[in-house]
Motif scaffolding. Structure first.
Motif, PDB file in Angstrom:
ATOM      1  N   GLY A  36      32.060  36.963  37.536  1.00 58.49           N
ATOM      2  CA  GLY A  36      32.797  37.755  36.558  1.00 58.49           C
ATOM      3  C   GLY A  36      33.014  36.996  35.265  1.00 58.49           C
ATOM      4  N   TYR A  37      32.721  37.645  34.146  1.00 56.27           N
ATOM      5  CA  TYR A  37      33.054  37.050  32.850  1.00 56.27           C
ATOM      6  C   TYR A  37      34.525  37.308  32.555  1.00 56.27           C
ATOM      7  CZ  TYR A  37      28.371  35.759  31.302  1.00 56.27           C
ATOM      8  OH  TYR A  37      27.156  35.145  31.172  1.00 56.27           O
ATOM      9  N   VAL A  38      35.194  36.264  32.077  1.00 57.41           N
ATOM     10  CA  VAL A  38      36.611  36.350  31.712  1.00 57.41           C
ATOM     11  C   VAL A  38      36.726  36.027  30.226  1.00 57.41           C
ATOM     12  CG1 VAL A  38      38.874  35.269  31.995  1.00 57.41           C
ATOM     13  CG2 VAL A  38      37.499  35.829  34.005  1.00 57.41           C
ATOM     14  N   ASP A  51      41.449  37.922  41.232  1.00 57.29           N
ATOM     15  CA  ASP A  51      41.289  37.865  42.685  1.00 57.29           C
ATOM     16  C   ASP A  51      40.177  36.875  43.019  1.00 57.29           C
ATOM     17  OD1 ASP A  51      41.130  38.305  45.394  1.00 57.29           O
ATOM     18  OD2 ASP A  51      41.256  40.488  45.240  1.00 57.29           O
ATOM     19  N   ALA A  52      40.555  35.603  43.105  1.00 59.71           N
ATOM     20  CA  ALA A  52      39.571  34.517  43.245  1.00 59.71           C
ATOM     21  C   ALA A  52      38.752  34.613  44.521  1.00 59.71           C
ATOM     22  CB  ALA A  52      40.285  33.174  43.186  1.00 59.71           C
ATOM     23  N   GLN A  53      39.300  35.204  45.568  1.00 59.57           N
ATOM     24  CA  GLN A  53      38.593  35.272  46.841  1.00 59.57           C
ATOM     25  C   GLN A  53      37.391  36.214  46.803  1.00 59.57           C
ATOM     26  OE1 GLN A  53      41.941  36.244  49.435  1.00 59.57           O
ATOM     27  NE2 GLN A  53      41.908  34.150  50.246  1.00 59.57           N
ATOM     28  N   LYS A  54      37.347  37.094  45.802  1.00 58.77           N
ATOM     29  CA  LYS A  54      36.244  38.047  45.702  1.00 58.77           C
ATOM     30  C   LYS A  54      35.188  37.608  44.691  1.00 58.77           C
ATOM     31  CE  LYS A  54      39.177  41.859  47.212  1.00 58.77           C
ATOM     32  NZ  LYS A  54      39.982  43.013  46.788  1.00 58.77           N
ATOM     33  N   LEU A  55      35.351  36.409  44.149  1.00 59.64           N
ATOM     34  CA  LEU A  55      34.410  35.883  43.171  1.00 59.64           C
ATOM     35  C   LEU A  55      33.792  34.584  43.681  1.00 59.64           C
ATOM     36  CD1 LEU A  55      36.569  36.301  39.936  1.00 59.64           C
ATOM     37  CD2 LEU A  55      34.712  37.799  40.657  1.00 59.64           C
ATOM     38  N   ALA A 266      28.387  46.927  34.269  1.00 63.28           N
ATOM     39  CA  ALA A 266      29.301  47.138  33.144  1.00 63.28           C
ATOM     40  C   ALA A 266      30.630  47.686  33.645  1.00 63.28           C
ATOM     41  CB  ALA A 266      28.677  48.106  32.137  1.00 63.28           C
ATOM     42  N   PHE A 267      31.689  46.927  33.443  1.00 62.80           N
ATOM     43  CA  PHE A 267      33.024  47.407  33.804  1.00 62.80           C
ATOM     44  C   PHE A 267      33.654  48.129  32.609  1.00 62.80           C
ATOM     45  CE2 PHE A 267      34.438  44.618  37.641  1.00 62.80           C
ATOM     46  CZ  PHE A 267      33.267  44.926  38.298  1.00 62.80           C
ATOM     47  N   TYR A 268      32.835  48.761  31.800  1.00 66.69           N
ATOM     48  CA  TYR A 268      33.289  49.463  30.600  1.00 66.69           C
ATOM     49  C   TYR A 268      32.300  50.578  30.289  1.00 66.69           C
ATOM     50  CZ  TYR A 268      29.524  46.925  28.303  1.00 66.69           C
ATOM     51  OH  TYR A 268      28.284  46.439  27.969  1.00 66.69           O
ATOM     52  N   TRP A 361      30.675  42.267  33.119  1.00 67.50           N
ATOM     53  CA  TRP A 361      31.513  42.119  31.936  1.00 67.50           C
ATOM     54  C   TRP A 361      32.472  43.297  31.932  1.00 67.50           C
ATOM     55  CZ3 TRP A 361      32.190  38.512  28.171  1.00 67.50           C
ATOM     56  CH2 TRP A 361      33.034  38.886  27.125  1.00 67.50           C
ATOM     57  N   GLU A 362      33.762  43.152  31.884  1.00 62.58           N
ATOM     58  CA  GLU A 362      34.498  41.923  31.872  1.00 62.58           C
ATOM     59  C   GLU A 362      35.606  42.086  32.902  1.00 62.58           C
ATOM     60  OE1 GLU A 362      37.916  39.422  30.432  1.00 62.58           O
ATOM     61  OE2 GLU A 362      37.816  41.573  30.625  1.00 62.58           O
ATOM     62  N   TYR A 363      36.106  41.022  33.460  1.00 59.70           N
ATOM     63  CA  TYR A 363      36.983  41.110  34.626  1.00 59.70           C
ATOM     64  C   TYR A 363      38.162  42.054  34.412  1.00 59.70           C
ATOM     65  CZ  TYR A 363      39.632  39.930  38.740  1.00 59.70           C
ATOM     66  OH  TYR A 363      40.306  40.028  39.934  1.00 59.70           O
TER      67      TYR A 363
END
Length: 380
Positions: A36-38, A51-55, A266-268, A361-363
């Motif tokens: 994930g891009y942050v 949610d670090a466990q899913k990355l 794309a999360f957008y 893109w993007e978290y």
């Protein structure tokens, strides 16, 4: 009998242990990347909401390029963000944090940085100095684009094609020095454009030998026709158009093994105005520089709250493209995006073609983890 029992027990234990280790190795080998891009360019990141466990990987966007050097434009907030992101390893010890250099807005100086042996060495050293200083795990290069115009005002040259490769060689050399100092493995990755032009203007077969992973930006597809921006396959009647599948095939044909390719999601959404209502706007001529699209679209969280089957928009599914879209017949505004169904199909595609994984893109565009949860379920 005692010796015989002990020997048999030893043999069975050895066989079981071997199988277990083999299976464990296979599981580790087959573990897919979820990257994930942050966006740290906005300021302080709400790391507690990640949610670090899913990355498996986080790419921190962005580090700037200035005077042929990697440069932290927002040193105060960047350093705080790096410290907090590293704390996520208490939750997920295998999580990798990389700096992503460039992006759409900060790629104008890449061509200069990669131009000469001395400029490349300076850029490589300053890039690696950042991950050394902040105890990070690697470097991601997002040059938009070598030998092609990206944002207006960007410098680009025909020599970028070769220099793109040479730049990675120098960064890898600096990472190898750091590995010798620390005994750790550091990653070198690149986010690449999904177009045939990007492949044509780079030496991807050579680049692939240097990089750990190549992240194909299978989004932001566009043109003069209203269509999807992150579709898995082409729409009917647009078979020669852009799609994630075609981009993947192009990079494989250029010599990149699928095991190094990471598919983009794309999360957008992106909005476009169609000239007519025909076919709910799909494949219709586009009204360029439309004012009607202003404020329409946004991250998936916003789409879910404000647009999906709301405010005059109706959701449709393109079964050929394997992609959703929204259309408002009154305004003729078309919104293209990824949803849970299309993300699920992309994740399955990654498994089918033995790709390295998926990135997005993007978290924070998906605060409720609607899309991330689908990725996690399919790939883990």
């Amino acid at each position: 009998m005692k010796f015989k029992f002990t020997a048999i027990t030893f043999i069975l234990t050895f066989i079981f242990s071997t199988i277990l280790l083999t299976n464990t190795s296979a599981q580790n080998k087959n573990k897919f990347i979820v990257n994930g891009y942050v966006g740290g360019y906005r300021g302080l990141v709400k790391v507690e909401d990640i949610d670090a466990q899913k990355l498996t990987h986080i790419n921190y966007a962005f580090v700037n390029v200035k005077d042929s050097a990697a440069f932290l434009t927002n040193l105060k907030t960047d350093s705080t963000n790096f410290r907090k992101l590293n704390e996520l390893k208490k939750i997920n010890p295998d999580l990798k944090i990389l700096i992503s250099i460039g992006g759409w807005s900060w790629s104008e100086n890449f061509s200069d940085a990669a131009l000469t042996p001395s400029s490349r060495k300076l850029f490589a050293k300053t890039s690696v100095d950042i991950i050394k200083q902040f105890n990070l795990d690697g470097v991601d290069i997002d040059w938009e684009y070598p030998a092609m115009r990206g944002e207006e005002g960007n410098v680009y040259r025909p020599q970028d094609k070769e220099n793109f490769t040479l730049m990675f060689k120098d960064i890898r050399a600096e990472l190898s020095k750091l590995e010798a100092e620390t005994g750790r493995k550091y990653l070198l990755t690149a986010a690449v454009g999904g177009s045939k032009s990007f492949v044509k203007n780079t030496e991807m077969a050579e680049v692939a030998k240097i990089l750990d992973y190549i992240l194909i930006m299978t989004y932001d597809y566009g043109g003069k026709t209203v269509n999807h921006h992150t579709n898995l396959f082409p729409s009917k009647g647009m078979e020669s158009g852009s799609s994630a599948h075609q981009s993947t095939l192009d990079f494989m044909a250029a010599g990149v093994p699928p095991s190094k390719l990471v598919l983009g999601a794309a999360f957008y959404g992106k909005s476009r105005e169609a000239e007519t209502k025909t076919n709910n706007g799909l494949n219709q001529p586009q009204v360029l520089q439309s004012k009607a699209v202003s404020g329409q679209s946004g991250g998936f969280g916003k789409l879910k709250t404000e647009f999906i089957n709301k405010n005059g928009y109706k959701r449709h599914w393109d079964r050929h493209a394997k992609a959703p879209y929204l259309f408002n017949p009154e305004t003729k505004v078309f919104i293209t995006y990824d949803d849970k169904r299309s993300i699920k199909l992309k994740a399955r595609y990654v498994k089918k073609y033995n790709m390295a994984g998926i990135f997005f893109w993007e978290y924070f565009n998906d605060p409720d983890e609607n899309l991330l949860n689908v990725i996690d379920k399919v790939l883990n």
